[in-house]
Design a protein around this motif. Structure first.
Motif, PDB file in Angstrom:
ATOM      1  N   GLN A  35     -11.387   1.636  -5.041  1.00  0.00           N
ATOM      2  CA  GLN A  35     -11.155   1.606  -3.607  1.00  0.00           C
ATOM      3  C   GLN A  35     -11.981   2.702  -2.920  1.00  0.00           C
ATOM      4  OE1 GLN A  35      -6.869   1.962  -3.420  1.00  0.00           O
ATOM      5  NE2 GLN A  35      -6.578  -0.245  -3.747  1.00  0.00           N
TER       6      GLN A  35
ATOM      7  N   HIS B  41       0.971   5.859  -0.214  1.00  0.00           N
ATOM      8  CA  HIS B  41       0.345   7.068   0.317  1.00  0.00           C
ATOM      9  C   HIS B  41       0.404   8.164  -0.736  1.00  0.00           C
ATOM     10  CE1 HIS B  41      -0.113   5.818   4.566  1.00  0.00           C
ATOM     11  NE2 HIS B  41       0.932   5.057   4.297  1.00  0.00           N
TER      12      HIS B  41
ATOM     13  N   ASP C 174       0.855  -1.195   0.000  1.00  0.00           N
ATOM     14  CA  ASP C 174       0.000   0.000   0.000  1.00  0.00           C
ATOM     15  C   ASP C 174       0.889   1.241   0.000  1.00  0.00           C
ATOM     16  OD1 ASP C 174      -2.307  -1.459   0.050  1.00  0.00           O
ATOM     17  OD2 ASP C 174      -2.391  -1.514   2.246  1.00  0.00           O
TER      18      ASP C 174
ATOM     19  N   GLN D 216      -4.127   3.174  -6.789  1.00  0.00           N
ATOM     20  CA  GLN D 216      -3.499   4.109  -5.862  1.00  0.00           C
ATOM     21  C   GLN D 216      -2.890   5.301  -6.590  1.00  0.00           C
ATOM     22  OE1 GLN D 216      -1.158   1.841  -2.790  1.00  0.00           O
ATOM     23  NE2 GLN D 216      -1.866   0.125  -4.023  1.00  0.00           N
TER      24      GLN D 216
END
Length: 542
Positions: free
Chosen positions: A186, A120, A118, A155
């Motif tokens: 997401q 940011h 994951d 992402q």
């Protein structure tokens, strides 16, 4: 507050005696809350040993203390010496982004992507929000390069959309998110897409988007809360109540949700349901003053004045104190308990001297509203003896003087205020309107109102005054245009009376009657509407 000493690496390397001694001192310092010593030792040893474990430990302490440079330095050492550790790569990327080193940050982010971790990217984009357009443009270019190597990565797509939003490119951000399959989208992307739709006044399109996401993630608090708030904005209050009820059941310890539920119930006029939640909050000792204030509102709406008064009386000094005093006074005056209201406000002024001026104003306004002008005047004089330099009280005295027909006192007070505050649009407008409405000093009135309008062109009351003085000067077309605009912004009974009179003078009598009729439906006891109708039509009915 958690101590960083509880967080440590899995293992350390073999160290020299000096290094071990320095690290032992750091640990002991941490146990004694001397984190400055601990941080200094760990940073020094991380640089000396280049050990990933020591660097991680130093990073944790630096992050805890908010020591940005130390956090960056130790994160970089940690990431360089633990290339397979995705958390280390992410820490380096975040710290580089905080330092504005976006190109380097993206290199570490890609390492995380390649490791299937994951990331940011939202933080990376948000950290660029306060930078210049050149930096944002460069960062967007870097995102595009990463997306070319990782097409469709959710992402990366989300991070780029955040950056586009920060650059006020709302349509592009929305289009980017809409390219994603909703089944794979997401939760953060769904929430951002819903927010962008609302910014574009397309909130109705966000409803099915959030509903679909909630079916896949029924336990997600952020989704349901966003959906519930959107339903409130869409004025689907019964549906919103259902969503908030679900949230309260899912998170019974969250009193913010319970308070939100109570407010939605109040908005939906579900008074008794609101009372249940408000009383729960009071029992739990949470949001107590706001709960007591709104409890009083609910009881008042249910026609239970004693319970309403009891609730208002429990509100302590704070944000809700003055509104509670106002509603308490209004309720007592409406019940004919005038002396009790005055005693209550006098006692409040004695007990809470910091609120004395506002409490005077509450009582003066209540007395004026009941046409008890002489008492309002005496109380205003009393207040000014106590607070002679307060301009708000002077303005209030001017308004009471107007009700008494004392235009000389009104003008003295308003001109004193204007002399002290030449940019006081409210005082300029009040004096200008009074001169236009109650005298024939129209040119002087126009000058004052134009000054107010230049200071605050969006104020519907000033626009109404401007239209009215132009009507007095015989400028019918200009007056009509200004009053139509004022009525569109703020269709209250006084603006409606003025607009109707101008339309009547312009021969548009059917439209004038329609405007008066609508205003009378909303405020049947309006004295200005009835006076205007009687004067122009010979009847108080349109």
């Amino acid at each position: 507050m958690p101590e960083p000493a509880t967080i440590g690496p899995d293992e350390y390397a073999s160290f020299s005696r000096d290094t071990l001694y320095s690290l032992l001192v750091a640990e002991l310092a941490g146990q004694r809350n001397r984190f400055d010593i601990a941080l200094n030792n760990y940073v020094r040893q991380a640089n000396a040993t280049q050990d990933a474990g020591v660097a991680e430990r130093g990073f944790r302490i630096a992050e805890y203390l908010g020591a940005e440079q130390a956090a960056l330095d130790t994160a970089m050492i940690w990431a360089s010496n633990a290339p397979g550790n995705l958390e280390a790569q992410r820490a380096a990327a975040v710290q580089l982004a905080r330092a504005g080193r976006y190109e380097e940050s993206l290199e570490f982010m890609e390492k995380v992507l390649q490791g299937q971790g994951d990331t940011h990217f939202d933080f990376l984009a948000l950290s660029a929000a306060q930078t210049g357009p050149e930096t944002r443009a460069g960062l967007l270019q870097s995102f595009d390069q990463l997306l070319a190597r990782h097409p469709g990565n959710p992402q990366l797509t989300f991070g780029k959309a955040v950056l586009l939003q920060q650059d006020e490119r709302i349509e592009e951000a929305l289009a980017l998110l809409e390219e994603q399959s909703t089944d794979q989208q997401q939760i953060p992307s769904t929430l951002l897409q819903a927010r962008l739709l609302q910014i574009l006044d397309r909130g109705d399109e966000a409803v099915p988007l959030l509903e679909k996401s909630l079916r896949r993630h029924p336990e997600d608090k952020r989704l349901r809360l966003t959906f519930a708030r959107l339903l409130v904005e869409q004025e689907r209050l019964d549906d919103a109540m259902g969503e908030f009820a679900t949230l309260v059941q899912q998170y019974p310890g969250d009193d913010d949700l319970r308070f939100s539920m109570a407010l939605v119930c109040l908005e939906a006029q579900a008074w008794r349901e609101a009372i249940v939640y408000l009383e729960e909050l009071i029992e739990r000792g949470s949001h107590v003053d706001a709960a007591q204030f709104n409890l009083g509102r609910a009881w008042r709406e249910l026609g239970e004045p004693e319970q309403a008064l009891a609730a208002f009386a429990q509100v302590s000094p704070g944000n809700e104190y003055l509104p509670a005093q106002l509603l308490q006074a209004e309720l007592l005056f409406s019940l004919g308990r005038n002396q009790e209201a005055s005693h209550m406000l006098t006692r409040a002024r004695e007990q809470q001297p910091d609120y004395a001026i506002q409490l005077y104003l509450i009582e003066i306004e209540a007395l004026s509203g009941q046409q008890r002008t002489d008492q309002a005047w005496k109380l205003t004089e009393q207040a000014l003896e106590e607070f002679p330099d307060d301009l708000t009280l002077l303005y209030t005295r001017a308004m009471v003087a107007e009700k008494r027909g004392d235009l000389k006192q009104l003008e003295r007070d308003l001109r004193f205020i204007i002399e002290r505050e030449p940019d006081n649009a409210m005082a300029l407008n009040a004096l200008g309107y009074t001169l236009a409405d109650r005298t024939e000093r129209y040119s002087e009135a126009l000058e004052l109102i134009e000054q107010a309008f230049a200071l605050n062109p969006d104020d519907a009351a000033i626009l109404d005054s401007l239209g009215w003085v132009n009507y007095r000067l015989g400028n019918l077309e200009e007056a009509e245009a200004q009053l139509r605009q004022a009525h569109q912004r703020f269709p209250d009974h006084e603006v409606a009376a003025h607009l109707g009179e101008v339309l009547w003078a312009a021969g548009k009598r059917r439209e004038a009657r329609a405007i008066w009729a609508q205003a009378l439906k909303e405020q049947p006891d309006s004295p200005i509407l009835r006076e205007t109708l009687q004067r122009l039509t010979g009847s108080e009915k349109p």
